[in-house]
Motif scaffolding. Structure first.
Motif, PDB file in Angstrom:
ATOM      1  N   ALA A  64       0.835  -1.209   0.000  1.00 36.33           N
ATOM      2  CA  ALA A  64       0.000   0.000   0.000  1.00 36.33           C
ATOM      3  C   ALA A  64       0.864   1.251   0.000  1.00 36.33           C
ATOM      4  O   ALA A  64       0.540   2.246  -0.662  1.00 36.33           O
ATOM      5  N   ALA A  65       1.977   1.210   0.745  1.00 36.70           N
ATOM      6  CA  ALA A  65       2.891   2.353   0.771  1.00 36.70           C
ATOM      7  C   ALA A  65       3.452   2.618  -0.618  1.00 36.70           C
ATOM      8  O   ALA A  65       3.577   3.778  -1.046  1.00 36.70           O
ATOM      9  N   PHE A  66       3.775   1.549  -1.343  1.00 35.86           N
ATOM     10  CA  PHE A  66       4.333   1.692  -2.684  1.00 35.86           C
ATOM     11  C   PHE A  66       3.372   2.455  -3.589  1.00 35.86           C
ATOM     12  O   PHE A  66       3.782   3.331  -4.356  1.00 35.86           O
ATOM     13  N   VAL A  67       2.084   2.125  -3.493  1.00 38.66           N
ATOM     14  CA  VAL A  67       1.072   2.791  -4.324  1.00 38.66           C
ATOM     15  C   VAL A  67       1.045   4.289  -4.043  1.00 38.66           C
ATOM     16  O   VAL A  67       1.017   5.115  -4.973  1.00 38.66           O
ATOM     17  N   GLU A  68       1.064   4.670  -2.752  1.00 35.64           N
ATOM     18  CA  GLU A  68       1.007   6.090  -2.404  1.00 35.64           C
ATOM     19  C   GLU A  68       2.263   6.828  -2.854  1.00 35.64           C
ATOM     20  O   GLU A  68       2.193   7.958  -3.343  1.00 35.64           O
ATOM     21  N   LEU A  69       3.410   6.196  -2.695  1.00 36.06           N
ATOM     22  CA  LEU A  69       4.665   6.841  -3.098  1.00 36.06           C
ATOM     23  C   LEU A  69       4.735   6.980  -4.616  1.00 36.06           C
ATOM     24  O   LEU A  69       5.233   7.993  -5.134  1.00 36.06           O
ATOM     25  N   ALA A  70       4.234   5.976  -5.332  1.00 31.68           N
ATOM     26  CA  ALA A  70       4.179   6.088  -6.790  1.00 31.68           C
ATOM     27  C   ALA A  70       3.252   7.219  -7.205  1.00 31.68           C
ATOM     28  O   ALA A  70       3.544   7.973  -8.148  1.00 31.68           O
ATOM     29  N   ALA A  71       2.128   7.374  -6.478  1.00 34.38           N
ATOM     30  CA  ALA A  71       1.211   8.485  -6.767  1.00 34.38           C
ATOM     31  C   ALA A  71       1.895   9.823  -6.529  1.00 34.38           C
ATOM     32  O   ALA A  71       1.706  10.779  -7.291  1.00 34.38           O
ATOM     33  N   ALA A  72       2.706   9.895  -5.471  1.00 33.28           N
ATOM     34  CA  ALA A  72       3.442  11.138  -5.191  1.00 33.28           C
ATOM     35  C   ALA A  72       4.356  11.494  -6.353  1.00 33.28           C
ATOM     36  O   ALA A  72       4.452  12.662  -6.753  1.00 33.28           O
ATOM     37  N   LEU A  73       5.004  10.493  -6.923  1.00 33.36           N
ATOM     38  CA  LEU A  73       5.928  10.761  -8.036  1.00 33.36           C
ATOM     39  C   LEU A  73       5.184  11.084  -9.327  1.00 33.36           C
ATOM     40  O   LEU A  73       5.714  11.799 -10.181  1.00 33.36           O
ATOM     41  N   LEU A  74       3.961  10.570  -9.470  1.00 32.37           N
ATOM     42  CA  LEU A  74       3.161  10.966 -10.630  1.00 32.37           C
ATOM     43  C   LEU A  74       2.836  12.453 -10.571  1.00 32.37           C
ATOM     44  O   LEU A  74       2.799  13.136 -11.583  1.00 32.37           O
ATOM     45  N   VAL A  75       2.595  12.938  -9.364  1.00 25.85           N
ATOM     46  CA  VAL A  75       2.280  14.359  -9.184  1.00 25.85           C
ATOM     47  C   VAL A  75       3.545  15.209  -9.269  1.00 25.85           C
ATOM     48  O   VAL A  75       3.566  16.264  -9.907  1.00 25.85           O
ATOM     49  N   ASP A  76       4.604  14.747  -8.615  1.00 26.15           N
ATOM     50  CA  ASP A  76       5.864  15.496  -8.579  1.00 26.15           C
ATOM     51  C   ASP A  76       7.020  14.551  -8.907  1.00 26.15           C
ATOM     52  O   ASP A  76       7.544  13.881  -8.021  1.00 26.15           O
ATOM     53  N   PRO A  77       7.429  14.479 -10.167  1.00 24.96           N
ATOM     54  CA  PRO A  77       8.482  13.541 -10.566  1.00 24.96           C
ATOM     55  C   PRO A  77       9.852  13.844  -9.954  1.00 24.96           C
ATOM     56  O   PRO A  77      10.779  13.048 -10.133  1.00 24.96           O
ATOM     57  N   ARG A  78       9.982  14.955  -9.239  1.00 22.08           N
ATOM     58  CA  ARG A  78      11.262  15.305  -8.626  1.00 22.08           C
ATOM     59  C   ARG A  78      11.190  15.251  -7.089  1.00 22.08           C
ATOM     60  O   ARG A  78      11.935  15.938  -6.404  1.00 22.08           O
ATOM     61  N   ASP A  79      10.312  14.417  -6.588  1.00 23.65           N
ATOM     62  CA  ASP A  79      10.171  14.283  -5.138  1.00 23.65           C
ATOM     63  C   ASP A  79      11.256  13.340  -4.616  1.00 23.65           C
ATOM     64  O   ASP A  79      11.109  12.117  -4.618  1.00 23.65           O
ATOM     65  N   TYR A  80      12.331  13.918  -4.170  1.00 19.68           N
ATOM     66  CA  TYR A  80      13.503  13.159  -3.713  1.00 19.68           C
ATOM     67  C   TYR A  80      13.136  12.137  -2.650  1.00 19.68           C
ATOM     68  O   TYR A  80      13.540  10.962  -2.717  1.00 19.68           O
ATOM     69  N   GLU A  81      12.376  12.545  -1.649  1.00 21.57           N
ATOM     70  CA  GLU A  81      12.100  11.665  -0.520  1.00 21.57           C
ATOM     71  C   GLU A  81      11.257  10.461  -0.928  1.00 21.57           C
ATOM     72  O   GLU A  81      11.416   9.361  -0.365  1.00 21.57           O
ATOM     73  N   SER A  82      10.364  10.635  -1.896  1.00 24.83           N
ATOM     74  CA  SER A  82       9.585   9.486  -2.374  1.00 24.83           C
ATOM     75  C   SER A  82      10.487   8.475  -3.072  1.00 24.83           C
ATOM     76  O   SER A  82      10.323   7.259  -2.906  1.00 24.83           O
ATOM     77  N   TYR A  83      11.434   8.961  -3.874  1.00 24.48           N
ATOM     78  CA  TYR A  83      12.384   8.054  -4.519  1.00 24.48           C
ATOM     79  C   TYR A  83      13.180   7.264  -3.475  1.00 24.48           C
ATOM     80  O   TYR A  83      13.366   6.051  -3.603  1.00 24.48           O
ATOM     81  N   VAL A  84      13.652   7.950  -2.439  1.00 25.64           N
ATOM     82  CA  VAL A  84      14.455   7.272  -1.415  1.00 25.64           C
ATOM     83  C   VAL A  84      13.621   6.216  -0.692  1.00 25.64           C
ATOM     84  O   VAL A  84      14.091   5.089  -0.461  1.00 25.64           O
ATOM     85  N   THR A  85      12.385   6.563  -0.343  1.00 24.00           N
ATOM     86  CA  THR A  85      11.543   5.608   0.388  1.00 24.00           C
ATOM     87  C   THR A  85      11.178   4.416  -0.487  1.00 24.00           C
ATOM     88  O   THR A  85      11.177   3.269  -0.028  1.00 24.00           O
ATOM     89  N   LEU A  86      10.886   4.666  -1.764  1.00 23.76           N
ATOM     90  CA  LEU A  86      10.629   3.552  -2.675  1.00 23.76           C
ATOM     91  C   LEU A  86      11.868   2.675  -2.825  1.00 23.76           C
ATOM     92  O   LEU A  86      11.773   1.440  -2.881  1.00 23.76           O
ATOM     93  N   GLY A  87      13.036   3.317  -2.889  1.00 24.64           N
ATOM     94  CA  GLY A  87      14.276   2.554  -2.955  1.00 24.64           C
ATOM     95  C   GLY A  87      14.456   1.673  -1.735  1.00 24.64           C
ATOM     96  O   GLY A  87      14.892   0.521  -1.837  1.00 24.64           O
TER      97      GLY A  87
END
Length: 246
Positions: free
Chosen positions: A153-176
């Protein structure tokens, strides 16, 4: 505002407690009375909520005719003709306040600091519902879901964050980090490399990337990234110290 904050956090009893205090302190405050009726109804006591509207009509002669933006009605399947003071208009008392999504984000952050992931997630979920195109709301809900050990479920929300803001550093780190924990080292590496390209002076992505490389047996490739962790962390500390001095 405390009553609204607790309502947004789904703590209805505490919300009612503060709203009742607000009404006692200011009996002519239509906002507090309407909000209290709204929360009482949501808490399952429709009869009491209806009586509150009748009492409000008696206490405030202009009730139901003023241009106050928080007009609300208690929606029920059958007609309640005895509630002559029923007000018409919008269906959410929260409309009396502006900026409810930022308030929810603040509430969620407070719960996060208190290590209460369940309430943090509930607050962030309501922020997402109010602002579905808010990258921060999606990201913070994703983090809370991860704290609740719900990585999918977290992955889905973080992916949604990147769809809105493709330069969201913290979402990339958390997905990583999610990929790393699941043993998907190549996928982790790709996301963390993108994070580093966005914020080359932040240490978190270097550390997670180095960890992924070590775990995948690429120790030599990890060494430069570990050095980069130290460099970025030193630059970050210098920046923080400079800000504190100024």
């Amino acid at each position: 505002m405390l009553g609204v904050a607790y309502w947004l956090s789904a703590e209805l009893e505490r919300s009612i407690e503060h709203l009742e205090q607000a009404v006692r302190l200011s009996p002519k405050d239509e906002r507090a009375r309407l909000m209290l009726a709204r929360v009482v109804e949501e808490n399952g006591d429709t009869g009491r909520a209806e009586r509150m509207l009748v009492e409000t009509a008696a206490a405030i002669p202009s009730f139901g005719t003023s241009p106050f933006p928080a007009r609300t009605t208690l929606r029920r399947g059958q007609s309640h003709g005895r509630c002559g003071a029923r007000v018409r208009g919008g269906d959410r008392c929260i409309g009396v306040f502006t900026g409810e999504a930022p308030l929810l984000l603040d509430i969620g952050a407070l719960y996060h600091r208190e290590l209460d992931a369940r309430r943090a997630e509930a607050a962030f979920a309501r922020a997402v519902a109010l602002r579905p195109n808010d990258a921060v709301a999606h990201r913070e809900r994703g983090r809370a879901l991860l704290d609740l050990e719900r990585p999918e479920a977290a992955f889905v929300e973080l992916a949604a964050a990147l769809l809105v803001d493709p330069r969201d550093y913290e979402s990339y780190v958390t997905l990583g980090q999610i990929h790393l924990d699941a043993g998907r080292y190549a996928q982790a590496g790709r996301l963390l490399t993108r994070a580093i390209a966005i914020e080359p002076d932040e240490p978190a992505a270097y550390y997670v990337l180095a960890t992924a490389l070590v775990r995948s047996g690429r120790t030599e490739e990890a060494a430069p990234h570990l050095r980069d962790v130290c460099t970025a962390a030193g630059a970050w500390r210098m920046t923080e110290n400079g800000a504190a001095s100024s």
